[in-house]
Design a protein around this motif. Sequence first.
Motif, mmCIF file in Angstrom:
data_model
loop_
_atom_site.group_PDB
_atom_site.id
_atom_site.type_symbol
_atom_site.label_atom_id
_atom_site.label_comp_id
_atom_site.label_asym_id
_atom_site.label_seq_id
_atom_site.Cartn_x
_atom_site.Cartn_y
_atom_site.Cartn_z
ATOM 1 N N TYR A 36 -2.320 9.384 -6.274
ATOM 2 C CA TYR A 36 -1.471 8.436 -5.546
ATOM 3 C C TYR A 36 -2.133 7.059 -5.463
ATOM 4 O O TYR A 36 -1.474 6.033 -5.657
ATOM 5 N N SER A 40 -0.792 3.707 -7.106
ATOM 6 C CA SER A 40 -0.506 2.514 -6.307
ATOM 7 C C SER A 40 -1.040 1.258 -6.996
ATOM 8 O O SER A 40 -0.344 0.244 -7.099
ATOM 9 N N SER A 74 4.390 0.513 -4.478
ATOM 10 C CA SER A 74 2.919 0.483 -4.551
ATOM 11 C C SER A 74 2.247 0.808 -3.204
ATOM 12 O O SER A 74 1.415 1.733 -3.139
ATOM 13 N N LEU A 77 2.718 4.548 -2.232
ATOM 14 C CA LEU A 77 1.814 5.495 -2.906
ATOM 15 C C LEU A 77 0.425 5.447 -2.267
ATOM 16 O O LEU A 77 -0.216 6.477 -2.043
ATOM 17 N N ALA A 78 -0.034 4.223 -1.932
ATOM 18 C CA ALA A 78 -1.357 4.089 -1.290
ATOM 19 C C ALA A 78 -1.363 4.815 0.057
ATOM 20 O O ALA A 78 -2.332 5.492 0.406
#
Length: 390
Positions: A36, A40, A74, A77-78
């Motif tokens: 992930y 990101s 982005s 996902l982080a």
Amino acid sequence: MLHLPTVISISLLLNVLIGGFFFTVYKYKKQPCYLYLGGSCMIFVVSQILACLRIVLDSPFITHYLADMCIIISPILALIGLQKVTNLTRNTNRHFLTLVIASAIVLLPIYAITAGQLVTSLVIATLFIYGAYLVYKMKCVAPMQQKILSGCFISHSLIMYIQVFMLAAPLVSNSATDYSLWLQAILVSHIILATATALVLPFLLFVNIEENLQRLVNHDVLTGLLNRRGFFMQGEKLLKQGVAYQQSFSVVMIDIDYFKSVNDKYGHSTGDTAIKWIAQHIMAQLNDNDIAARIGGEEFALLLPDQSLNQAQVTAQKLCDAIRGHSLRFKGNTINLSVSVGISSSYDANASIKTLLDQADKHLYIAKAKGRDQVVISDQQTDHVANGVM
Ligand SMILES: Nc1nc2c(ncn2[C@@H]2O[C@H](COP(=O)(O)OP(=O)(O)OP(=O)(O)O)[C@@H](O)[C@H]2O)c(=O)[nH]1
């Protein structure tokens, strides 16, 4: 003002490198958080490239809509990666997916106009606040880096809210203020902060992993107490400090009586519960600076800094009484347990944990031989004079 193309180029390069690094770590460790986090970084790179294409490509669907969607995906996902690192079990993936779908629908009719940018900024500003919360929740051994990372998230969020204000102002009022320079500064800050976050994150993760490994190496999984290795490491450190302050030291060895029969009669899992139960009783007797360890199957050791032999004897006697005075109730069984205890004490600068432990073990053996459920602090009263250990 910083040169925008240079800032973008450096940011792209760093994000590709960090993303690649996370993917490589994932390849070896197979932990989804790295996937992930790498994703990101890469999606952030894609968003920047798509946005840059505005100069040469007249296709707002690609350069605005897809770019905005990548800018939203982005940080999501982080955040999923961070959630996995912090072990926050709350299942937010469904909420994140809903947010992505809702953004995709809302942006569709407005991506080419200012309102599209406004919605995107609003969404990621809110996501960054959640990011700051996750970092705050992290159990971290690098507080400075943790603060830097929270700071990145909070300032990023603030900057995005300012952008929302600047974009919204001309839409809701007739003000003719030109914010274009400010908006460019915000864009530069956004890229720098996103890159700084990506740079600090791996450091924080690996310091934490290192700390967790150290914890595993030095602690007993069943009770959470130190293990033999941890006891020796921390014990020698405390002993050195104590010698410097001319403190006396006591080492206490505790062994559960007739523990084999507990296993035989009630089973191994009940035996494990009994070991945990004894560990809790031990913890209840400790002061702040004392250390406790499980150094063998049903054997525990304590290091009591600044406690004389007699003070340690009082502590140990309280422990024996507490264990004898309570019963362990587990799976419908009532189990009565007792412990035998041997103690040694030192005022000698040359004493080591090993010498003290050996001496305490000798006394423990005597306690067992004398019928168990008791504390023994010496064998022959004369043996302490020669080596400073009694
Ligand atoms: N359940 C459980 N049992 C353990 C663990 N580690 C060691 N044991 C058991 O602890 C028992 C220790 O037995 P012994 O050393 O014979 O001593 P004891 O029965 O306690 O008798 P005394 O020490 O002489 O009072 C053995 O049966 C081991 O299998 C553990 O982690 N879990």
